[in-house]
Design a protein around this motif. Structure first.
Motif, PDB file in Angstrom:
ATOM      1  N   GLU A  33      52.394  -1.634  62.988  1.00 58.54           N
ATOM      2  CA  GLU A  33      53.739  -1.674  62.409  1.00 58.54           C
ATOM      3  C   GLU A  33      53.989  -2.993  61.680  1.00 58.54           C
ATOM      4  O   GLU A  33      54.709  -3.039  60.687  1.00 58.54           O
ATOM      5  CB  GLU A  33      54.799  -1.453  63.490  1.00 58.54           C
ATOM      6  N   HIS A  34      53.359  -4.058  62.163  1.00 58.67           N
ATOM      7  CA  HIS A  34      53.518  -5.357  61.507  1.00 58.67           C
ATOM      8  C   HIS A  34      52.826  -5.364  60.134  1.00 58.67           C
ATOM      9  O   HIS A  34      53.393  -5.802  59.141  1.00 58.67           O
ATOM     10  CB  HIS A  34      52.941  -6.463  62.386  1.00 58.67           C
ATOM     11  N   PRO A  37      54.135  -1.499  57.569  1.00 58.33           N
ATOM     12  CA  PRO A  37      55.485  -1.147  58.010  1.00 58.33           C
ATOM     13  C   PRO A  37      55.977   0.222  57.574  1.00 58.33           C
ATOM     14  O   PRO A  37      56.907   0.749  58.140  1.00 58.33           O
ATOM     15  CB  PRO A  37      56.366  -2.251  57.412  1.00 58.33           C
ATOM     16  N   CYS A 131      51.109 -11.743  65.846  1.00 62.15           N
ATOM     17  CA  CYS A 131      50.516 -10.784  64.907  1.00 62.15           C
ATOM     18  C   CYS A 131      49.837 -11.489  63.740  1.00 62.15           C
ATOM     19  O   CYS A 131      48.802 -11.039  63.244  1.00 62.15           O
ATOM     20  CB  CYS A 131      51.579  -9.819  64.377  1.00 62.15           C
ATOM     21  N   HIS A 132      50.403 -12.593  63.293  1.00 64.20           N
ATOM     22  CA  HIS A 132      49.848 -13.311  62.148  1.00 64.20           C
ATOM     23  C   HIS A 132      48.502 -13.959  62.449  1.00 64.20           C
ATOM     24  O   HIS A 132      47.872 -14.511  61.553  1.00 64.20           O
ATOM     25  CB  HIS A 132      50.826 -14.387  61.654  1.00 64.20           C
TER      26      HIS A 132
END
Length: 170
Positions: A33-34, A37, A131-132
């Motif tokens: 989802e990150h 999207p 997430c990054h």
């Protein structure tokens, strides 16, 4: 892995809803989802292909693409690498040429060639709980990549014939 700045991830450490014991499914859902999207999957649900006239690809054009493939690239979900497609083309070139011509005649890029296996590579020195800290790498079926390259070859040829590309473009 990528220029020595990442490593293959054995464990995803992101924390959905700040839960460190979240199941892998939730962690993967959070990452997907990150990085992705929105989904366009519903755009093609009602597509009905209609035949159109176009200049069919020749075995020579397909051979030009297939014989210039970089060997050793990771395959996608189909697990077929370029070596296999090169051998198939060498054995029966009309087969692949006919498949590619059908795709273009019906203006259709099969969904199965668009499905990717997503692998996450952890960035070096980044907090693995964020997430990054990951690079998503999409591994697509190799036959789809071949089809894209054939289209690209024909598209560039069209642009050159119409003198649309500026001299400084390449």
């Amino acid at each position: 892995m990528a220029f020595g700045k990442s490593k293959k991830v054995a464990e995803i450490l992101v924390k959905p809803n700040d839960k460190s014991d979240a199941p892998m499914r939730e962690k993967m859902k959070m990452l997907l989802e990150h990085f992705f999207p929105w989904s366009t999957s519903s755009l093609m649900d009602n597509y009905t292909p209609e035949p159109e006239h176009f200049q069919e690809f020749t075995e020579k054009e397909v051979g030009l693409v297939i014989n210039n493939l970089q060997k050793g690239k990771a395959p996608g979900l189909d697990r077929l690498d370029y070596i296999i497609w090169t051998d198939i083309f060498g054995f029966y070139p009309k087969f692949l040429t006919a498949i590619f011509n059908l795709c273009f005649r019906f203006n259709y890029f099969p969904r199965s060639l668009r499905n990717a296996k997503v692998v996450f590579l952890q960035k070096y020195g980044k907090n693995p709980e964020l997430c990054h800290a990951y690079w998503p790498v999409s591994l697509l079926p190799t036959i789809g990549k071949i089809l894209e390259r054939i289209f690209h070859l024909r598209f560039i040829k069209h642009l050159v014939e119409l003198n649309i590309i500026h001299d400084d473009q390449f």
